[in-house]
Every structure is written in structure tokens, then in C-alpha cells.
Design a protein around this motif. Structure first.
Motif, PDB file in Angstrom:
ATOM      1  N   UNK A   1       0.792  -1.213  -0.002  1.00 32.10           N
ATOM      2  CA  UNK A   1       0.085  -0.011  -0.078  1.00 32.10           C
ATOM      3  C   UNK A   1       0.910   1.126   0.156  1.00 32.10           C
ATOM      4  N   UNK A   2      -0.033   2.331  -0.125  1.00 33.53           N
ATOM      5  CA  UNK A   2       0.864   3.799  -0.010  1.00 33.53           C
ATOM      6  C   UNK A   2       1.708   3.821   1.256  1.00 33.53           C
ATOM      7  N   UNK A   3       1.391   3.340   2.356  1.00 36.36           N
ATOM      8  CA  UNK A   3       1.930   3.388   3.632  1.00 36.36           C
ATOM      9  C   UNK A   3       3.321   2.682   3.685  1.00 36.36           C
ATOM     10  N   UNK A   4       3.179   1.538   2.983  1.00 33.25           N
ATOM     11  CA  UNK A   4       4.311   0.660   2.890  1.00 33.25           C
ATOM     12  C   UNK A   4       5.376   1.288   1.847  1.00 33.25           C
ATOM     13  N   UNK A   5       4.910   1.935   0.994  1.00 28.71           N
ATOM     14  CA  UNK A   5       5.733   2.730  -0.140  1.00 28.71           C
ATOM     15  C   UNK A   5       6.530   3.807   0.689  1.00 28.71           C
ATOM     16  N   UNK A   6       5.485   4.592   1.572  1.00 22.20           N
ATOM     17  CA  UNK A   6       6.222   5.646   2.118  1.00 22.20           C
ATOM     18  C   UNK A   6       7.437   5.326   3.046  1.00 22.20           C
ATOM     19  N   UNK A   7       7.004   4.318   3.849  1.00 20.38           N
ATOM     20  CA  UNK A   7       7.869   3.864   4.822  1.00 20.38           C
ATOM     21  C   UNK A   7       9.166   3.534   4.149  1.00 20.38           C
ATOM     22  N   UNK A   8       8.957   2.838   3.080  1.00 20.87           N
ATOM     23  CA  UNK A   8      10.229   2.411   2.504  1.00 20.87           C
ATOM     24  C   UNK A   8      10.933   3.606   1.935  1.00 20.87           C
ATOM     25  N   UNK A   9      10.223   4.428   1.250  1.00 20.76           N
ATOM     26  CA  UNK A   9      11.064   5.460   0.414  1.00 20.76           C
ATOM     27  C   UNK A   9      11.764   6.506   1.824  1.00 20.76           C
ATOM     28  N   UNK A  10      11.118   6.643   2.753  1.00 14.82           N
ATOM     29  CA  UNK A  10      11.637   7.485   3.980  1.00 14.82           C
ATOM     30  C   UNK A  10      12.570   6.682   4.693  1.00 14.82           C
ATOM     31  N   UNK A  11      12.984   5.650   4.550  1.00 13.99           N
ATOM     32  CA  UNK A  11      14.018   4.983   5.006  1.00 13.99           C
ATOM     33  C   UNK A  11      15.355   5.482   4.454  1.00 13.99           C
ATOM     34  N   UNK A  12      15.393   6.456   3.243  1.00 14.08           N
ATOM     35  CA  UNK A  12      16.501   7.089   2.949  1.00 14.08           C
ATOM     36  C   UNK A  12      16.118   8.589   3.483  1.00 14.08           C
ATOM     37  N   UNK A  13      17.240   8.864   4.571  1.00 15.75           N
ATOM     38  CA  UNK A  13      17.155   9.925   5.264  1.00 15.75           C
ATOM     39  C   UNK A  13      16.931  11.250   4.334  1.00 15.75           C
ATOM     40  N   UNK A  14      17.716  11.621   3.135  1.00 14.14           N
ATOM     41  CA  UNK A  14      17.370  12.637   2.255  1.00 14.14           C
ATOM     42  C   UNK A  14      15.890  12.659   1.742  1.00 14.14           C
ATOM     43  N   UNK A  15      15.261  11.732   1.429  1.00 14.16           N
ATOM     44  CA  UNK A  15      13.736  11.565   0.977  1.00 14.16           C
ATOM     45  C   UNK A  15      13.060  12.087   2.137  1.00 14.16           C
TER      46      UNK A  15
END
Length: 265
Positions: A203-217
Motif C-alpha cells: 500500500x501507499x503507507x508501505x511505499x512511504x515507509x520504504x522511501x523515507x528509509x532514505x534520510x534525504x527523502x
């Protein structure tokens, strides 16, 4: 568009799949040789600006082809990247001779698959509301379509920042399970879902959590006060199904009219 038995290692397409993840889209040094100002738009990566690092939209477009472009021979990210460079949609030097990136699908399918609707919601910009799925009329109309009508239409969503920087991202709405009308955490086909992930739906929440694992993002999202379920754009793609079709994506356009009428009644 009946779903094959899902193999999490092959579907949805992942941008870092070893079959194409290291294929170059742009070469930062070559781009800067052409115009040093352009270097600010490209992140530095050890292996270069590859599909794995930069290709979320490309990977989504290749999934659109997989779902809709039955006659296309470019139905994976590696092949589509090669075709795009050959046809000068973009080159490793940053050259582009095509004004609209999504027209790549028109050329790749000889007109069979086309984008027919696009909206942008400028996340993080003053005056723009924080749009979620329930605020997106094309998505509401898509969710209300009969399953058979969704076979010929695919929706792509943009998340994160609106500016197509490293903090922007693209996903597809899962056509088989697009969610209830008021469900903001949309089931998606996501190019960054890890290859070893067996989670379904993603889901979108899974995507956001994965992307925001990158500190820059994460920093860019938080600076712009972007929520994990916020969307900043929607693209609708459809295929011509028969010669007697009078309008591309007619079922969705009719659904949008119905949705708008019900909101104002």
C-alpha cells in the motif's frame, strides 16, 4: 488483465531488478558536459543514474505496457529504456527531442495505449490542499468502475514532492483491488517494493515507509509537510479496444461525470 499467479520476484516490476536495475538512463558527467546547471537535478550515485536509482516512472510505464499493450515488444523496464533512448525521448547526455514523456507509450504501441487524463496537485506548495485518495475524483471514479471496465484502464499516482526530484515517486493503482471509495491507503503496484517482500497487498503507507528509509527523502517530505498517504498527481492510461471506439477511456470519463454530479447534488 487477469492477474497471473503473483511471483513477488517478478511482479510488480521493480526498478532495481538485476535484469535491468544497472541500466543507465542518464550519465551525470555527460549531462554536465552539455550543461553544468543540469547537474543539480541529478543525484550522485556510484553506479550512475540507472533505472534502479531513477526509474520509478519508467518502471510504472513498463507495467502499463505489460497490462495494456498486448502487441508491444517493450514490456519490461530494460527494453522500454532502450527504446526511449533510441527514439530520443531522453539520452544519457540528457538530450530529449520529445515534449511529453508519457507519449513514449504511444510510440511503443503504435497508438494502442495512450495517456488520456492527467492532474497535478503541488504537494508542499502554499495554497494547495493535502490531497488523498478520497479527494482524487479520477481515482474515485476508477474504483466505482465494474471490474471488466478496469481491464482497459490503468491509473498511475505520483507521491512525495511534485517536482520530479529524488523525493518524487510513481506507483500504479492495483486494478484488481483499488480499494474502497474512502480508503486512502491505496493498494498499489510499486517499483520500490523490495524484491524479497512477500507482502500483498502493498500500500501507499508501505511505499512511504520504504522511501523515507532514505534520510534525504524523509527530510524533503517532512520539510514540505507531506503526509505518507498524500498524493500529488494522477495519470490515466487506456487502450483502444476496437475500431468502433468513439473515445479513449470513455468508461472512466463517464464515471468522473457521475462522481462529480453526485458530489454536487
Amino acid at each position: 488483465m487477469k492477474r497471473q499467479k503473483v511471483n513477488p520476484k517478478t511482479w510488480p516490476f521493480r526498478q532495481d531488478d538485476p535484469r535491468w536495475g544497472d541500466d543507465l538512463m542518464w550519465d551525470r558527467k555527460q549531462v554536465m558536459d552539455v550543461d553544468p546547471r543540469a547537474g543539480a537535478s541529478l543525484s550522485r550515485h556510484k553506479k550512475g543514474n540507472t533505472i534502479g536509482h531513477e526509474g520509478c516512472m519508467l518502471t510504472c510505464l513498463s507495467m502499463v505496457l505489460k497490462l495494456l499493450g498486448e502487441k508491444s515488444t517493450h514490456r519490461n523496464p530494460g527494453k522500454l529504456n532502450g527504446f526511449a533512448q533510441q527514439e530520443l525521448f531522453y539520452t544519457t547526455r540528457g538530450l530529449s527531442m520529445v515534449p511529453l514523456y508519457a507519449d513514449l507509450l504511444v510510440d511503443a504501441t503504435h497508438g494502442e495505449v495512450q495517456m488520456f487524463l492527467k492532474e497535478e496537485y503541488l504537494s508542499g506548495e502554499r495554497g494547495w490542499p493535502r490531497n488523498r485518495a478520497r479527494d482524487c475524483v479520477p481515482l474515485l471514479a476508477y474504483r466505482a468502475l465494474p471490474r471488466a471496465n478496469r481491464d482497459d484502464i490503468v491509473l498511475m499516482l505520483k507521491t512525495g514532492t511534485w517536482d520530479d526530484s529524488f523525493a518524487s515517486h510513481y506507483v500504479l493503482v492495483d486494478s484488481e483491488a483499488p480499494g474502497a471509495w474512502d480508503e486512502d491507503d491505496v493498494p498499489i503496484l510499486d517499483p520500490v517494493q523490495p524484491l524479497n517482500s512477500k507482502k500483498w497487498p502493498w500500500r501507499l503507507s508501505d511505499s512511504a515507509a520504504h522511501l523515507c528509509g532514505d534520510p534525504r527523502i524523509k527530510k524533503e517530505w517532512r520539510k514540505a509537510k507531506i503526509g505518507d498517504l498524500q498524493i500529488c498527481g494522477v495519470w490515466a492510461f487506456a487502450r483502444w479496444t476496437k475500431r468502433s471506439d468513439r473515445m479513449l477511456g470513455a468508461a472512466l470519463l463517464e464515471g468522473i461525470s457521475t462522481t462529480l454530479s453526485s458530489r454536487h447534488s
